[in-house]
Write a protein that holds these residues in place. Structure first.
Motif, short mmCIF file in Angstrom:
data_model
loop_
_atom_site.label_atom_id
_atom_site.label_comp_id
_atom_site.label_asym_id
_atom_site.label_seq_id
_atom_site.Cartn_x
_atom_site.Cartn_y
_atom_site.Cartn_z
N GLU A 28 -8.59 9.35 48.83
CA GLU A 28 -7.30 8.83 49.27
C GLU A 28 -6.34 8.73 48.09
O GLU A 28 -5.15 9.04 48.21
N GLN A 29 -6.85 8.33 46.93
CA GLN A 29 -6.02 8.29 45.73
C GLN A 29 -5.53 9.69 45.37
O GLN A 29 -4.36 9.88 45.01
N HIS A 82 -2.42 11.27 46.91
CA HIS A 82 -1.11 10.78 46.48
C HIS A 82 -0.89 10.99 44.99
O HIS A 82 0.04 10.41 44.41
N SER A 83 -1.71 11.85 44.37
CA SER A 83 -1.65 12.00 42.92
C SER A 83 -1.41 13.45 42.52
O SER A 83 -2.13 14.36 42.96
N ASP A 84 -0.42 13.66 41.64
CA ASP A 84 -0.21 14.99 41.08
C ASP A 84 -1.18 15.27 39.94
O ASP A 84 -1.35 16.42 39.54
N ALA A 85 -1.78 14.23 39.39
CA ALA A 85 -2.82 14.40 38.36
C ALA A 85 -4.18 14.47 39.03
O ALA A 85 -4.41 13.88 40.10
N THR A 86 -5.09 15.20 38.44
CA THR A 86 -6.42 15.38 39.01
C THR A 86 -7.20 14.07 39.01
O THR A 86 -7.25 13.35 38.00
N VAL A 87 -7.81 13.75 40.15
CA VAL A 87 -8.62 12.54 40.32
C VAL A 87 -10.08 12.95 40.47
O VAL A 87 -10.41 13.83 41.27
N MET A 88 -10.97 12.33 39.72
CA MET A 88 -12.39 12.65 39.79
C MET A 88 -13.00 11.97 41.02
O MET A 88 -12.96 10.74 41.16
N ILE A 89 -13.57 12.75 41.91
CA ILE A 89 -14.24 12.22 43.10
C ILE A 89 -15.72 11.95 42.80
O ILE A 89 -16.28 10.95 43.20
N ARG A 90 -16.32 12.87 42.06
CA ARG A 90 -17.72 12.71 41.61
C ARG A 90 -17.80 13.28 40.20
O ARG A 90 -17.67 14.49 40.00
N THR A 134 -19.48 8.23 50.30
CA THR A 134 -19.56 6.80 50.03
C THR A 134 -18.16 6.18 50.10
O THR A 134 -17.14 6.89 50.09
N LYS A 135 -18.11 4.85 50.13
CA LYS A 135 -16.82 4.17 50.15
C LYS A 135 -16.02 4.48 48.90
O LYS A 135 -14.79 4.66 48.95
N THR A 136 -16.71 4.58 47.77
CA THR A 136 -16.03 4.91 46.51
C THR A 136 -15.41 6.29 46.58
O THR A 136 -14.25 6.50 46.16
N GLU A 137 -16.15 7.26 47.10
CA GLU A 137 -15.62 8.63 47.21
C GLU A 137 -14.45 8.70 48.18
O GLU A 137 -13.47 9.43 47.95
N LEU A 138 -14.53 7.95 49.27
CA LEU A 138 -13.42 7.91 50.22
C LEU A 138 -12.17 7.34 49.57
O LEU A 138 -11.06 7.85 49.77
N ALA A 153 -10.01 16.34 42.69
CA ALA A 153 -8.96 16.72 43.66
C ALA A 153 -7.60 16.21 43.19
O ALA A 153 -7.50 15.32 42.34
N ALA A 154 -6.53 16.76 43.77
CA ALA A 154 -5.15 16.33 43.52
C ALA A 154 -4.28 16.77 44.68
O ALA A 154 -4.65 17.65 45.47
N ARG A 155 -3.10 16.20 44.75
CA ARG A 155 -2.15 16.52 45.84
C ARG A 155 -1.44 17.84 45.57
O ARG A 155 -1.06 18.15 44.44
#
Length: 659
Positions: A269-270, A273-281, A261-265, A323-325
């Motif tokens: 992308e966030q 560029h992030s050293d902290a974990t970002v929730m995709i779902r 989805t657009k939100t997941e995309l 996910a994270a960088r």
């Protein structure tokens, strides 16, 4: 020169040696023979134009190549996977090939599989194995010609209508196939339940080329569960699944706009560029149809991974995804990802999984060799821990320090055997042991030693000092040598020997025998030199000797070829000429077949201490030896290896106390 002239210096030398008292009498209990331990070492494979005496690839080194295009579909209701593949195979060898050998490892799940009889526990679930619908050879004109094939257990021989020419001959092999995904993790693949749906861990899912190399020709060992030996190549693969399933696969997702989805995309992308974990779902979104770009039918996920030896994927409608960088050397980055069921979520468990894979990948890249792929993915299921290029299958129940150790170990396999492509079917110690070795230092580094020191069963089975723990292996008369064939190592010895002893051997090389200042550059160069190639034991032995400047034949013989024991002793301590002001004479002995450099600690009556380093050359001519310790005060005691850094099997004779 006359015979009498020759004998005079010989007699004088013998008289000097006996009168000086430097070589003490051989203890009656000694089992040590210097001529045996330090005999010239015969490597398992001889040096030649393909593999040089320096441990490097020789001037005529060659390696075949296999590229894969795969289109597969998975029906989760019937658990059936159906696939079409095209293998572009290039023969760089000096030999014309009239047949090709492939691995069809789903036959491991047949009731008559050889592997079913090789395990200590007979499997509880079986399938009818791999179904090959057709095999065809594509000629230079693009036309397809049917090929004959024969299947024997987990191997398939394809008989070519014309031999494949040596020195860069190329063909395209077309195969149609299908199989039922097993529910039991008897090999390296399975389907397992979770609260919100089944989790499919899909490996060994396509017929794949056996290795043809200069060591054995075709390597057609049947799959008995001791992992893999694979050619390198590029993979372009597509997996079609129901609309509500998420697929995490090896390599780069080529069509994210079609399956996300657009939100997941935006979140992905966030994360880049992030050293902290970002929730995709998130856990709250798992059962929300809006997290899928469509609400019926199927979706096709398209992936690519290059210069790889395998490609696998996980698929489920139950995945939480974050996910994270990853920050790599030379300013490069990759993406750390984790996919797991809601039961595994939380900061005490898989909520930190991406943090773990990010940190370990960054450390291994900085310390040894840069991570080569665009993603590093943890997938949670019933697989206790299994590694593949850029993706690992890890236990969904794991938590805390166990989860960190598991993830670091499995992603550490990127370096061994994904980058350095050893034959795991034959030499598992070059895969599991080398990886366990690099894990030890990663545990020290992670989050300022949050989980250090590494003391999981793969390293110190009893949780104690590794030098003392390994004694259990060295004193076990049934324990196999490291150079044993992997399929011959019983399960009870797999971790103590294949993982622990192999890893500890490298610890000894790095910290006691060679030193980090010479070992680390040599080990890095070994990885760089053999990256995406197939080294054997002799290549590693020769390389480390050549690069570190040490003749290590005594260590290869005692630690790898045999399961020899080390027993060093302090037998006597006296004052020089009866006067402590002139120093002390310390008699040390080596009582068994293995030797090691060691530290001798002299403790004086006033509490001060002195360390004397004994090199292995001490034992090249002597079974026991008297050392002069410079000092001008009475000695209280002398201990060999006081900090338990080497694997002495009998420490009762390590200390001599002066009465």
């Amino acid at each position: 020169m006359s015979r009498l002239t020759l004998l005079r210096p010989l007699a004088a030398a013998l008289l000097l040696a006996s009168s000086a008292g430097m070589a003490a009498q051989t203890p009656s209990t000694s089992n040590y023979d210097p001529l045996q331990t330090f005999a010239p070492y015969v490597y398992p494979q001889s040096a030649n134009a393909y593999r040089a005496s320096s441990g490097m690839p020789g001037p005529l080194f060659w390696q075949n190549h296999a590229d894969y295009q795969i289109k597969a579909s998975l029906d989760p209701d019937t658990r059936k996977l159906t696939g079409e593949e095209i293998i572009t195979y290039t023969n760089h060898s000096p030999d014309d090939l009239d047949v090709l050998w492939l691995q069809v490892e789903q036959n491991r799940y047949r009731k008559d599989a050889r592997g079913a009889f090789a395990d200590e526990a007979f499997p509880t679930e079986f399938t009818d194995g791999e179904h090959i619908a057709s095999v065809a050879i594509e000629g230079a004109s693009g036309t397809l010609q049917k090929a004959e094939w024969v299947i024997s257990d987990t191997r398939m021989q394809v008989r070519l209508p014309q031999p494949l020419k040596a020195h860069d001959g190329k063909l395209r092999l077309h195969i149609s196939y299908s199989y039922t995904v097993p529910g039991e993790f008897g090999g390296r693949t399975d389907v397992n339940p979770s609260k919100n749906g089944d989790i499919f861990e899909i490996a060994q899912w396509y017929p794949r080329m056996c290795v043809y190399d200069d060591l054995r020709g075709w390597t057609t060992d049947p799959y008995l569960n001791n992992e893999f030996y694979l050619e390198y190549g590029d993979y372009d693969y597509s997996v079609t699944v129901p609309w509500n399933m998420i697929v995490v696969g090896a390599g780069e997702l080529l069509n994210p706009q079609d399956v996300l989805t657009k939100t997941e995309l935006q979140r992905l992308e966030q994360a880049r560029h992030s050293d902290a974990t970002v929730m995709i779902r998130s856990p709250e979104e798992v059962n929300d149809p809006a997290t899928r770009p469509k609400q019926s039918g199927t979706l096709t996920w398209h992936f690519r991974i290059q210069n790889s030896r395998d490609a696998v994927f996980g698929a489920s409608k139950a995945y939480v995804w974050d996910a994270a960088r990853i920050n790599l050397p030379n300013g490069k980055t990759a993406l750390a990802e984790s996919a797991y069921p809601v039961e595994s979520a939380g900061n005490g468990a898989w909520g930190r999984a991406t943090e773990y894979v990010k940190a370990s990948t960054e450390y291994f890249s900085k310390q040894w060799y840069p991570y080569p792929y665009t993603v590093a993915i943890n997938e949670a299921g019933s697989a206790g821990g299994m590694e593949y290029p850029s993706i690992t299958f890890d236990a969904k129940e794991a938590k805390g320090s166990d989860l960190h150790a598991l993830i670091a170990h499995e992603i550490g396999h990127t370096w061994f055997p994904m980058i350095v492509g050893t034959d795991e079917r034959r030499n598992a110690w070059m895969d599991e042991g080398f990886n366990t070795f690099i894990d030890v230092y990663e545990a020290d580094q992670f989050n300022h030693g949050e989980y250090a020191p590494k003391r999981d069963p793969e390293y110190a089975p009893g949780g104690g000092n590794p030098a003392d723990e390994i004694v259990k292996v060295l004193t076990d008369p049934d324990a196999p040598a490291l150079l044993s064939r992997a399929d011959q190592v019983q399960e009870k010895y797999r971790h103590p020997v294949t993982y622990f002893k192999s890893a500890y051997g490298l610890i000894l090389l790095r910290e006691q025998i060679i030193g980090p200042e010479r070992f680390d550059p040599a080990f890095r160069k070994y990885i760089q030199t053999w990256a995406y190639k197939h080294p054997g034991p002799s290549d590693f032995f020769r390389f480390m000797e050549s690069e570190t400047g040490e003749d290590l034949g005594w260590f290869w013989r005692g630690w790898y070829q045999h399961n020899w024991q080390l027993d060093m002793a302090v037998q006597k301590v006296t004052a020089v000429d009866g006067d402590w002001r002139k120093g002390a004479q310390v008699t040390v002995a080596n009582l068994n077949k293995l030797v090691m450099p060691a530290t001798l600690e002299v403790v004086y009556t006033d509490g001060s201490k002195q360390d004397i380093r004994l090199p292995v050359e001490t034992w090249m001519q002597h079974r026991s030896y008297t050392i002069r310790a410079d000092g001008n005060k009475p000695v209280k005691s002398v201990t060999i290896d006081p900090r338990h850094l080497i694997p002495d099997v009998d420490r009762s004779n390590n200390t001599f106390t002066v009465k």
